[in-house]
Scaffold this motif. Structure first.
Motif, PDB file in Angstrom:
ATOM      1  N   TRP A  36       0.835  -1.206   0.000  1.00 28.45           N
ATOM      2  CA  TRP A  36       0.000   0.000   0.000  1.00 28.45           C
ATOM      3  C   TRP A  36       0.869   1.256   0.000  1.00 28.45           C
ATOM      4  CZ3 TRP A  36      -0.419   3.566   4.167  1.00 28.45           C
ATOM      5  CH2 TRP A  36      -1.366   4.585   3.965  1.00 28.45           C
ATOM      6  N   LEU A  37       1.911   1.261   0.821  1.00 27.89           N
ATOM      7  CA  LEU A  37       2.804   2.411   0.867  1.00 27.89           C
ATOM      8  C   LEU A  37       3.461   2.657  -0.496  1.00 27.89           C
ATOM      9  CD1 LEU A  37       4.839   2.398   4.217  1.00 27.89           C
ATOM     10  CD2 LEU A  37       3.113   4.021   3.459  1.00 27.89           C
ATOM     11  N   SER A  38       3.893   1.586  -1.129  1.00 27.54           N
ATOM     12  CA  SER A  38       4.530   1.727  -2.439  1.00 27.54           C
ATOM     13  C   SER A  38       3.566   2.323  -3.455  1.00 27.54           C
ATOM     14  CB  SER A  38       5.029   0.364  -2.936  1.00 27.54           C
ATOM     15  OG  SER A  38       6.031  -0.140  -2.091  1.00 27.54           O
ATOM     16  N   GLU A  39       2.332   1.862  -3.411  1.00 27.16           N
ATOM     17  CA  GLU A  39       1.323   2.390  -4.321  1.00 27.16           C
ATOM     18  C   GLU A  39       1.077   3.871  -4.072  1.00 27.16           C
ATOM     19  OE1 GLU A  39      -3.472   1.866  -5.171  1.00 27.16           O
ATOM     20  OE2 GLU A  39      -2.337   0.200  -4.276  1.00 27.16           O
ATOM     21  N   MET A  40       1.031   4.284  -2.804  1.00 25.45           N
ATOM     22  CA  MET A  40       0.784   5.686  -2.473  1.00 25.45           C
ATOM     23  C   MET A  40       1.947   6.572  -2.915  1.00 25.45           C
ATOM     24  SD  MET A  40      -2.243   5.712  -1.190  1.00 25.45           S
ATOM     25  CE  MET A  40      -2.567   4.359  -2.354  1.00 25.45           C
ATOM     26  N   LEU A  41       3.176   6.076  -2.813  1.00 23.05           N
ATOM     27  CA  LEU A  41       4.336   6.844  -3.253  1.00 23.05           C
ATOM     28  C   LEU A  41       4.369   6.961  -4.775  1.00 23.05           C
ATOM     29  CD1 LEU A  41       7.013   5.427  -0.793  1.00 23.05           C
ATOM     30  CD2 LEU A  41       6.499   7.856  -1.083  1.00 23.05           C
ATOM     31  N   GLU A  42       4.095   5.857  -5.441  1.00 18.49           N
ATOM     32  CA  GLU A  42       4.132   5.856  -6.899  1.00 18.49           C
ATOM     33  C   GLU A  42       3.041   6.750  -7.491  1.00 18.49           C
ATOM     34  OE1 GLU A  42       3.868   1.796  -8.034  1.00 18.49           O
ATOM     35  OE2 GLU A  42       5.827   1.257  -7.178  1.00 18.49           O
ATOM     36  N   SER A  43       1.894   6.809  -6.827  1.00 21.26           N
ATOM     37  CA  SER A  43       0.791   7.624  -7.329  1.00 21.26           C
ATOM     38  C   SER A  43       0.958   9.107  -7.007  1.00 21.26           C
ATOM     39  CB  SER A  43      -0.537   7.127  -6.736  1.00 21.26           C
ATOM     40  OG  SER A  43      -0.580   7.376  -5.333  1.00 21.26           O
ATOM     41  N   GLY A  44       1.914   9.441  -6.142  1.00 12.72           N
ATOM     42  CA  GLY A  44       2.142  10.824  -5.764  1.00 12.72           C
ATOM     43  C   GLY A  44       1.296  11.290  -4.599  1.00 12.72           C
ATOM     44  N   ARG A  45       0.461  10.420  -4.040  1.00 14.35           N
ATOM     45  CA  ARG A  45      -0.334  10.828  -2.866  1.00 14.35           C
ATOM     46  C   ARG A  45       0.565  11.095  -1.666  1.00 14.35           C
ATOM     47  NH1 ARG A  45      -5.875   7.191  -2.640  1.00 14.35           N
ATOM     48  NH2 ARG A  45      -6.429   7.386  -4.849  1.00 14.35           N
ATOM     49  N   VAL A  46       1.667  10.354  -1.594  1.00 10.46           N
ATOM     50  CA  VAL A  46       2.676  10.565  -0.547  1.00 10.46           C
ATOM     51  C   VAL A  46       3.926  11.116  -1.211  1.00 10.46           C
ATOM     52  CG1 VAL A  46       4.168   9.426   1.135  1.00 10.46           C
ATOM     53  CG2 VAL A  46       1.760   8.751   0.940  1.00 10.46           C
ATOM     54  N   GLU A  47       4.468  12.210  -0.705  1.00  8.08           N
ATOM     55  CA  GLU A  47       5.637  12.849  -1.309  1.00  8.08           C
ATOM     56  C   GLU A  47       6.943  12.324  -0.745  1.00  8.08           C
ATOM     57  OE1 GLU A  47       4.982  17.033  -0.822  1.00  8.08           O
ATOM     58  OE2 GLU A  47       3.478  17.115  -2.422  1.00  8.08           O
ATOM     59  N   ASP A  48       6.942  11.921   0.518  1.00  8.37           N
ATOM     60  CA  ASP A  48       8.157  11.397   1.145  1.00  8.37           C
ATOM     61  C   ASP A  48       7.724  10.561   2.341  1.00  8.37           C
ATOM     62  OD1 ASP A  48      10.774  10.875   1.665  1.00  8.37           O
ATOM     63  OD2 ASP A  48      11.316  12.906   2.298  1.00  8.37           O
ATOM     64  N   GLY A  49       8.605   9.697   2.819  1.00  7.20           N
ATOM     65  CA  GLY A  49       8.219   8.860   3.949  1.00  7.20           C
ATOM     66  C   GLY A  49       9.397   8.182   4.600  1.00  7.20           C
ATOM     67  N   ALA A  50       9.212   7.790   5.842  1.00  6.37           N
ATOM     68  CA  ALA A  50      10.193   7.015   6.595  1.00  6.37           C
ATOM     69  C   ALA A  50       9.460   5.856   7.244  1.00  6.37           C
ATOM     70  CB  ALA A  50      10.874   7.880   7.659  1.00  6.37           C
ATOM     71  N   VAL A  51       9.938   4.635   7.021  1.00  4.40           N
ATOM     72  CA  VAL A  51       9.279   3.436   7.530  1.00  4.40           C
ATOM     73  C   VAL A  51      10.125   2.841   8.644  1.00  4.40           C
ATOM     74  CG1 VAL A  51       8.377   1.159   6.949  1.00  4.40           C
ATOM     75  CG2 VAL A  51       8.277   3.012   5.262  1.00  4.40           C
TER      76      VAL A  51
END
Length: 473
Positions: free
Chosen positions: A299-314
């Motif tokens: 899910w996180l990968s999908e959100m990053l690829e779609s641009g909904r998430v701009e940056d993240g730390a897991v």
């Protein structure tokens, strides 16, 4: 009856270890975490049993002496502040797990048991008590019931009320109400446990609590995400609910002003993301097995690829997760770093929280603010810096007027206590407040239970003592 006579009667009817009259020993019981100054009580009573507590309440009711119930004193609305001439009843000696039933998935404990002790006992049995707040190590389970505590997992598990299976309560006339039968279905008249949950000690004192537990979710995934703005955060929440389902347990939001203060100005935490984002979300999912992590990362990968998430730390470890959560929970340290301020605990429909935050910034003009909260349940926490010459009303009036206009609540989870009492009418109609007063008068006609908190009533005098300043025998 004079103060000395009442003190003698307290010592005559209660064991010596229950009654504290020394001003130095009583000083720590004067107030709570709200910063509101409390008065010096006549005495602090620390009963260790229901019988001792009932005897103390009976005596206070006989002489119309006000009682302030206290748990861990972690409240932020002044609900546990003592008043001069009254009596504090602390549940700190009514402490411990009474019974844990794995099959029924319930836990019964004394009201003075810290929340963290409840959580740890449940986990040791392969279960969990999901209500969680930053003050878990000090807040008592009775206090969280009396205030209907919320916290970081409301989006998945709801408020404390959702987990109360039964209560034991001592009323103002010393009657003990035992509603601990732990039935899953019981439709026999009024549900009294819900009446006392969230009543802030104004109707009675909770002595024992039976809680519903959940199956433990030992595997968690935590991530801090940078987004464009609050609208993007709410869109992300919709996507998380659709794809993560019930595994989504926390979705916490932080505005840039809060994040910058915590990570840069006050240096309370290390910023895990480079640069600055328009909004920050701390998201956590919990699973019964390690296989659930795959869905979270997909899910996180999908959100990053779609641009909904701009940056993240897991988080890759428990230590990583704790470091991410420290950013959000550093609010407990802000009182020193942010300086003098007022705190707001506002509830709104979740989709409008971002727009409300913009409206607040407009009415507060150039005042310095910090904003954070529980995005999924619409709970906005707002800190507003005081300026020279400010009164509380100068800051509260424009904020609470907006709350009324937007059909929100002046208290989403901290309760009304003293600090929000005069603003209750911005969230409750005259008819609603009238019903509250009728209930209060019916159960506490002398007005001794936490008088002056939550509701005001001309029938509840502050003290009948002849000399409330005489504190020793």
């Amino acid at each position: 009856m004079t103060t000395l006579q009442i003190l003698r009667e307290l010592r005559r009817e209660l064991p010596a270890e229950v009654v504290i009259c020394d001003p130095d020993a009583m000083a720590r019981y004067r107030d709570d975490a709200s910063g509101e100054p409390g008065g010096m009580p006549l005495a602090v009573l620390r009963p260790a049993s229901v019988d001792e507590l009932a005897a103390a309440v009976r005596l206070c009711n006989r002489h119309a002496v006000g009682i302030v119930p206290q748990g861990g004193r972690t409240g932020l609305s002044g609900g546990a502040c003592a008043h001069a001439g009254g009596v504090v009843v602390s549940t700190e000696r009514m402490n411990g797990i009474i019974h844990l039933d794995r099959r029924a998935m319930t836990l019964t404990a004394w009201a003075g048991t810290p929340l963290q002790v409840i959580q740890e006992a449940a986990l040791a049995a392969g279960l969990e008590y999901p209500v969680d707040i930053g003050a878990r190590g000090t807040a008592t389970i009775g206090g969280t019931v009396a205030t209907n505590a919320g916290g970081i997992r409301v989006i998945r598990h709801g408020m404390t009320r959702s987990h109360v299976a039964g209560l034991e309560v001592v009323l103002a006339d010393s009657t003990v109400i035992d509603d601990l039968q732990r039935l899953e279905k019981d439709n026999a008249g009024y549900d009294l446990k819900h009446l006392f949950t969230g009543s802030e000690g104004t109707l009675g004192i909770v002595t024992r609590v039976c809680l519903r537990l959940k199956h433990a979710m030992p595997y968690t995934e935590t991530a801090l995400l940078g987004l464009r703005d609050h609208e993007a955060a709410f869109a992300l929440l919709e996507a998380a609910r659709a794809q993560l389902g019930e595994s989504l347990v926390a979705f916490e939001g932080m505005w840039p002003d809060f994040f910058a203060h915590v990570c840069d100005e006050a240096a309370l935490c290390r910023a895990p993301l480079a640069g600055r984002q328009g909004f920050y979300v701390l998201v956590e999912a919990a699973h019964r097995s390690g296989a659930g992590a795959e869905g979270f990362h997909a899910w996180l990968s999908e959100m990053l690829e779609s641009g909904r998430v701009e940056d993240g730390a897991v988080a890759r470890s428990g230590a990583d997760a704790a470091a991410l959560w420290k950013i959000r929970e550093s609010v407990t340290e802000l009182h020193r770093s942010f300086g003098p301020h007022l705190s707001f605990d506002i509830g709104l429909p979740p989709p409008v929280v971002g727009h409300f935050a913009e409206a607040v910034a407009g009415v507060l003009r150039d005042r310095r603010t910090l904003q954070f909260g529980h995005v999924g349940d619409g709970n906005l926490h707002l800190l507003v810096a005081r300026e020279a010459g400010d009164t509380d009303h100068d800051i509260e009036q424009p904020v609470f007027e907006l709350v009324r206009q937007w059909h929100g609540t002046v208290s989403a989870e901290h309760g009304i206590g003293l600090l929000k009492r005069d603003w209750l009418g911005h969230s409750r109609s005259p008819q609603q407040r009238d019903v509250m007063r009728r209930i209060k008068h019916g159960l506490d006609p002398a007005g001794i239970m936490n008088r002056g908190k939550l509701l005001t009533s001309p029938s509840c005098p502050e003290s009948v003592l002849e000399d409330p300043t005489a504190m020793s025998m």
